[in-house]
Write an enzyme that holds these catalytic residues in place. Structure first.
Site, short mmCIF file in Angstrom:
data_model
loop_
_atom_site.label_atom_id
_atom_site.label_comp_id
_atom_site.label_asym_id
_atom_site.label_seq_id
_atom_site.Cartn_x
_atom_site.Cartn_y
_atom_site.Cartn_z
N GLY A 13 124.90 -73.65 110.10
CA GLY A 13 124.16 -72.43 109.77
C GLY A 13 123.05 -72.73 108.78
O GLY A 13 122.91 -73.85 108.29
N PHE A 14 122.29 -71.71 108.49
CA PHE A 14 121.12 -71.84 107.61
C PHE A 14 121.51 -72.37 106.22
O PHE A 14 121.03 -73.43 105.78
CB PHE A 14 120.46 -70.45 107.54
CG PHE A 14 119.38 -70.30 106.51
CD1 PHE A 14 118.44 -71.30 106.29
CD2 PHE A 14 119.29 -69.10 105.79
CE1 PHE A 14 117.43 -71.12 105.35
CE2 PHE A 14 118.28 -68.92 104.86
CZ PHE A 14 117.35 -69.93 104.64
N ILE A 15 122.40 -71.67 105.54
CA ILE A 15 122.75 -72.07 104.18
C ILE A 15 123.65 -73.32 104.20
O ILE A 15 123.49 -74.23 103.39
CB ILE A 15 123.43 -70.90 103.43
CG1 ILE A 15 122.45 -69.71 103.32
CG2 ILE A 15 123.93 -71.32 102.06
CD1 ILE A 15 123.07 -68.42 102.81
N TYR A 155 130.07 -55.05 108.10
CA TYR A 155 129.74 -56.38 107.57
C TYR A 155 130.11 -56.43 106.08
O TYR A 155 130.85 -57.30 105.62
CB TYR A 155 128.26 -56.70 107.76
CG TYR A 155 127.79 -57.91 106.98
CD1 TYR A 155 128.33 -59.17 107.23
CD2 TYR A 155 126.81 -57.80 105.98
CE1 TYR A 155 127.91 -60.29 106.50
CE2 TYR A 155 126.39 -58.91 105.26
CZ TYR A 155 126.95 -60.15 105.52
OH TYR A 155 126.53 -61.24 104.81
N LYS A 159 133.25 -58.41 103.93
CA LYS A 159 132.99 -59.31 102.80
C LYS A 159 133.72 -58.82 101.55
O LYS A 159 134.24 -59.62 100.77
CB LYS A 159 131.49 -59.43 102.53
CG LYS A 159 130.74 -60.17 103.63
CD LYS A 159 131.11 -61.65 103.61
CE LYS A 159 130.31 -62.46 104.61
NZ LYS A 159 130.58 -63.90 104.51
N1 LIG Z 1 121.31 -65.57 104.64
C1 LIG Z 1 121.48 -64.55 103.81
O1 LIG Z 1 120.53 -63.90 103.38
C2 LIG Z 1 122.87 -64.17 103.36
C3 LIG Z 1 122.99 -63.10 102.45
C4 LIG Z 1 124.26 -62.74 102.02
C5 LIG Z 1 125.36 -63.42 102.47
N2 LIG Z 1 125.23 -64.44 103.36
C6 LIG Z 1 126.45 -65.12 103.82
O2 LIG Z 1 126.26 -66.51 103.66
C7 LIG Z 1 126.96 -67.23 104.67
C8 LIG Z 1 126.02 -68.16 105.41
O3 LIG Z 1 124.98 -67.38 105.98
P1 LIG Z 1 123.79 -68.00 106.83
O4 LIG Z 1 122.58 -67.20 106.51
O5 LIG Z 1 123.77 -69.47 106.68
O6 LIG Z 1 124.26 -67.57 108.30
P2 LIG Z 1 124.29 -68.43 109.66
O7 LIG Z 1 124.62 -67.44 110.73
O8 LIG Z 1 123.04 -69.21 109.80
O9 LIG Z 1 125.49 -69.42 109.43
C9 LIG Z 1 126.83 -69.11 109.71
C10 LIG Z 1 127.40 -70.22 110.59
O10 LIG Z 1 128.78 -69.91 110.82
C11 LIG Z 1 129.09 -70.18 112.18
N3 LIG Z 1 130.18 -69.26 112.55
C12 LIG Z 1 130.11 -67.91 112.64
N4 LIG Z 1 131.31 -67.41 112.97
C13 LIG Z 1 132.16 -68.48 113.08
C14 LIG Z 1 133.54 -68.61 113.39
N5 LIG Z 1 134.29 -67.54 113.63
N6 LIG Z 1 134.07 -69.85 113.41
C15 LIG Z 1 133.31 -70.95 113.15
N7 LIG Z 1 132.00 -70.88 112.87
C16 LIG Z 1 131.44 -69.65 112.82
C17 LIG Z 1 127.83 -69.92 112.96
O11 LIG Z 1 127.78 -70.68 114.16
C18 LIG Z 1 126.73 -70.31 111.96
O12 LIG Z 1 126.25 -71.61 112.20
C19 LIG Z 1 127.61 -66.16 105.55
O13 LIG Z 1 128.93 -65.98 105.12
C20 LIG Z 1 126.78 -64.93 105.27
O14 LIG Z 1 127.51 -63.74 105.51
C21 LIG Z 1 124.02 -64.82 103.81
#
Ligand SMILES: NC(=O)c1ccc[n+]([C@@H]2O[C@H](COP(=O)([O-])OP(=O)(O)OC[C@H]3O[C@@H](n4cnc5c(N)ncnc54)[C@H](O)[C@@H]3O)[C@@H](O)[C@H]2O)c1
Length: 339
Positions: A13-15, A155, A159
């Site tokens: 994922g992104f982060i 969502y 969380k």
């Molecule tokens: N990007 C933001 O602005 C933001 C803000 C607040 C919270 N978050 C939280 O930060 C975390 C990372 O976010 P992100 O932006 O990198 O999102 P993202 O969607 O890019 O990354 C999440 C990764 O988790 C994997 N995934 C999803 N469900 C899954 C499952 N059931 N089993 C295995 N893998 C699974 C996906 O394939 C994806 O690669 C998440 O928990 C998100 O809720 C992100």
């Protein structure tokens, strides 16, 4: 002492990608776990993993958190010292369309991660929550010690449930646990479902971009490299169960009953959405076609982090100006998509 081993869920994922990269640079061994869900372009996720796999400190397993047998086997084989749990069904708006995906990934999936943390007696469990848990709170900036009981989407609710679940396991099994509340993260390799990506694509393609609440929105945009620096530093600040309530400092969200804490990871800067759009236009040298729309169901008009606690714990404060961050993103986007 050997290299510390970190299990990063959501590593494609992104982060998760940016965090894994930073941890590898810092000499950790990292095992990534990701289900490569098709919520957005899977190729982007595969490319991120391919980049990480070029580092010999990185190994990975593809699978879903809910696949208990696979997840447990992976965790037993790797035996992590630290778990950073980022995998989740993300996205505020999609949770109105497909709420069940959030229950499966975020509630059931997170429970499986917590069980693995308990079995392996990890030194620190860190998990992603979100600024969305502040829901209808309108006292700004948001602080971790204020009540957050008014979630507006499933969502946010999943969380918030994760925060409660983690607190109970921290209390029962003494697992030092930190929950991050992230604020609108953006930057290179970003998510195609998020505003910066959609706006950049729309402006380049010459298609209208949807601007919600007629542009009367504020977000605390957090640059991804700042965010993962904050996470990296928090890894070394596991919460310690206080002996009594009196040991908890003013403004610290540390629980009186567990080694557990919630930490905002945000830029502490409230940016007008239209200023953000203008920064993208400036970076691209092209104006957007604007499609002004009403406020979307479940959305909030503003977010703004008080990041004092992060600073107190780590000495660090995210500080990238949004115009610089937008420039970095646009440079990456042009290079990646050859446009
Ligand atoms: N990007 C933001 O602005 C933001 C803000 C607040 C919270 N978050 C939280 O930060 C975390 C990372 O976010 P992100 O932006 O990198 O999102 P993202 O969607 O890019 O990354 C999440 C990764 O988790 C994997 N995934 C999803 N469900 C899954 C499952 N059931 N089993 C295995 N893998 C699974 C996906 O394939 C994806 O690669 C998440 O928990 C998100 O809720 C992100």
């Amino acid at each position: 002492m050997g290299k510390r081993k970190v299990l990063v869920t959501g590593s494609a994922g992104f982060i998760g990608y940016h965090l894994s990269k930073l941890l590898l640079e810092d000499g950790f061994r990292v095992h990534g776990f990701d289900g490569m869900t098709d919520y957005y372009d899977v190729t982007l996720k595969q490319r991120r993993h391919q980049m990480l796999l070029q580092n010999e400190g990185f190994t990975a397993t593809e699978g879903m958190l809910e696949d208990l047998e696979l997840f447990d086997q992976m965790a037993d084989d790797f035996a992590p010292d630290i778990i950073v749990h980022l995998a989740a069904q993300a996205g505020v708006r999609y949770s109105l369309e497909n709420p069940r995906a959030y229950i499966d990934s975020n509630v059931v999936g997170t429970f499986n991660v917590m069980e693995a943390a308990r079995r392996h007696k990890v030194d620190h469990l860190l998990m992603a929550s979100t600024s969305s848990v502040y829901g209808a709170n309108d006292e700004m900036p948001f602080t971790e010690t204020e009540k957050a009981d008014t979630q507006l989407t499933i969502y946010a609710a999943t969380k918030k449930a994760n925060e409660s679940m983690a607190h109970s396991y921290a209390h029962l099994w003494n697992i030092p646990s930190t929950m991050f509340r992230f604020f609108t993260v953006y930057g290179p390799w970003g998510r195609p479902d998020m505003a910066l990506f959609k706006f950049t694509k729309g402006i380049i393609d010459g298609t209208p971009i949807d601007i919600y609440n007629n542009g009367d929105m504020f977000r605390d945009f957090t640059y991804v490299e700042d965010l993962v620096r904050g996470i990296r530093l928090l890894i070394d600040s596991p919460p310690v169960r206080p002996e009594s309530k009196d040991d908890i400092e003013e403004g610290d969200s540390l629980s009186p009953a567990a080694p557990y804490r919630v930490v905002n990871v945000g830029n502490s800067d409230k940016v007008r959405l239209m200023d953000f759009v203008e920064a993208i236009e400036d970076a691209l040298g092209k104006k957007a076609l604007r499609n002004y729309m009403e406020m979307q169901k479940g959305d909030v008009p503003a977010t703004w982090a008080d990041a004092t606690l992060l600073h107190r714990l780590t000495g660090y404060r995210p500080a990238t100006d949004f115009r610089d961050g937008v420039n970095q993103f646009v440079a990456w986007y042009r290079d990646y998509y050859k446009v």
